[in-house]
Design an enzyme around this catalytic site. Structure first.
Site, PDB file in Angstrom:
ATOM      1  CB  CYS A 141      86.853 -40.730  81.141  1.00  0.00           C
ATOM      2  SG  CYS A 141      87.246 -39.034  81.584  1.00  0.00           S
ATOM      3  CB  CYS A 144      89.253 -38.523  79.123  1.00  0.00           C
ATOM      4  SG  CYS A 144      89.127 -38.790  80.872  1.00  0.00           S
ATOM      5  CG  ASP A 145      88.095 -40.854  76.061  1.00  0.00           C
ATOM      6  OD1 ASP A 145      89.224 -40.352  75.951  1.00  0.00           O
ATOM      7  OD2 ASP A 145      87.884 -41.912  76.683  1.00  0.00           O
TER       8      ASP A 145
END
Ligand code: NAP
Length: 337
Positions: A141, A144-145
């Site tokens: 992701c 997200c990261d």
């Protein structure tokens, strides 16, 4: 709208899953006064909520974030009466009617119809080091990261729209992004390809597969072992992060052995979203392995909801099949993809 049976409330319909297909099915069944219950699953919003920006959803020319889109869909569905439960369905019982839906929190619901929108999840590379370093340099992701890789060197594995789109997104943070693809031609759309080819931070490693993800003394990724798919030559690329975007697997665990699935595990439905069990409809990536767009999921959610409404009218007119009667007797002919 709910009825009681042996003291148990019978829902008109339960939507399983909270991606675009699920919230659209909830919106349409809510507007049909069916008082739907949507059970979110563990990945609230589904895969779209992991997407940074959506540029191809009609009506939003300036793009909008995946999380924002999901929130808007939820608000709209609730406005018309949909109920949203944050829970995970771990069992459906569909060889009796009303059906039963059981959840992780111990709830059991009886329902006249079900709309399955359980979606899909990222496919894993299944190489040594992948599990071990997930969250320690391995990610599925970018939204997200990505931030954790500011000024770092990363590799992206895959050659489809996801890999290229997410690689482009990751250039906001990383100092360099190398896309490792097993062929010498991308599967991604031309518009994304052109953006990536032109981008100064993006390079390509063609005809290569990752065979191992390697960590260092601090327990973080330090590189990947590769193999040339043409020559068989082994290699090693130093990197701080590995983002894997190599397709998806349908979330079909609760459906196996109960509904007809194709060879890849997607639910088989007809054009109206009907599965092989009458009263069980489906929409989104659990039944679509071809298009997988927010816009197509929304369309499928609409169709499944309208078909559910039709099913419930027919059920009302023809009477209940009764407990223990196999609803498969009402099966409609399937149009196989
Ligand atoms: P995809 O189109 O199935 O692409 C998967 C990629 O991973 C392919 O390039 C494939 O290689 C590669 N791959 C598969 N297994 C592999 C393995 N074991 N090792 C190495 N590489 C492997 O999946 P996706 O990119 O997630 O896209 C899924 C769907 O969503 C598509 O329909 C796509 O159009 C859509 N999507 C659209 C957008 C957009 O429109 N902006 C954004 C994201 C996704 P091969 O090419 O050699 O098969």
């Amino acid at each position: 709208m709910s009825e009681k049976n042996s003291g148990q409330t019978i829902e008109e319909t339960i939507v399983i899953g909270s991606g675009p297909a699920g919230f659209t099915a909830a919106l349409y069944t809510a507007r049909a006064n069916l008082n739907p219950l949507l059970i979110t699953g563990n990945e609230y919003g589904g895969q779209v909520s992991l997407t940074y920006e959506i540029e191809n959803y009609p009506g939003f020319p300036d793009a909008l974030g995946g999380v924002e889109l999901v929130e808007r869909m939820k608000t709209q569905a609730e406005k018309f009466g949909a109920r949203v439960e944050f829970d995970f369905v771990n069992e459906i019982v569909i060889d009796r009617h009303p059906f039963l839906v059981r959840t992780e929190s111990g709830q059991e619901y009886a329902t006249k119809s079900i709309i399955v929108c359980t979606g899909a999840r990222p496919r894993y590379l299944e190489v040594p080091g992948e599990k071990e370093y997930t969250g320690r340099g391995v990610s599925y992701c970018a939204t997200c990261d990505g931030f954790f890789f500011t000024d770092k060197d990363i590799v992206v594995v895959g050659g489809g729209d996801s890999a290229v789109e997410e690689a482009l997104f990751l250039t906001k943070f990383a100092s360099r992004v190398r896309i490792i693809h097993r062929r010498d031609e991308l599967r991604a759309s031309k518009i994304l390809q052109n953006r990536a080819f032109k981008h100064e931070k993006i390079d390509f490693v063609w005809n290569a597969v990752v065979t191992e993800i390697v960590g260092g003394d601090e327990g973080m990724v330090v590189g990947v072992k590769t193999r040339d798919t043409k020559t068989g030559e082994e290699g090693f690329l130093e990197t701080d992060g590995v983002f894997i975007f190599i397709g998806h697997l349908p979330n079909n665990e609760i459906l196996q052995g109960k509904l007809e699935l194709d060879e890849d595990g997607h639910l088989i439905t007809d054009r109206r979203g009907r599965t092989n069990v009458s009263g069980v409809m489906a929409a989104g990536e659990i039944m679509d392995k071809v298009f997988k767009q927010v816009a197509t999921s929304v369309g499928q959610g609409t169709a499944a909801a309208m078909q559910t409404e039709k099913f419930l009218v027919e059920l009302e007119e023809e009477g209940y099949p009764g407990v223990d009667q196999d609803p498969r007797e009402f099966v409609q002919p399937l149009v196989k993809a």
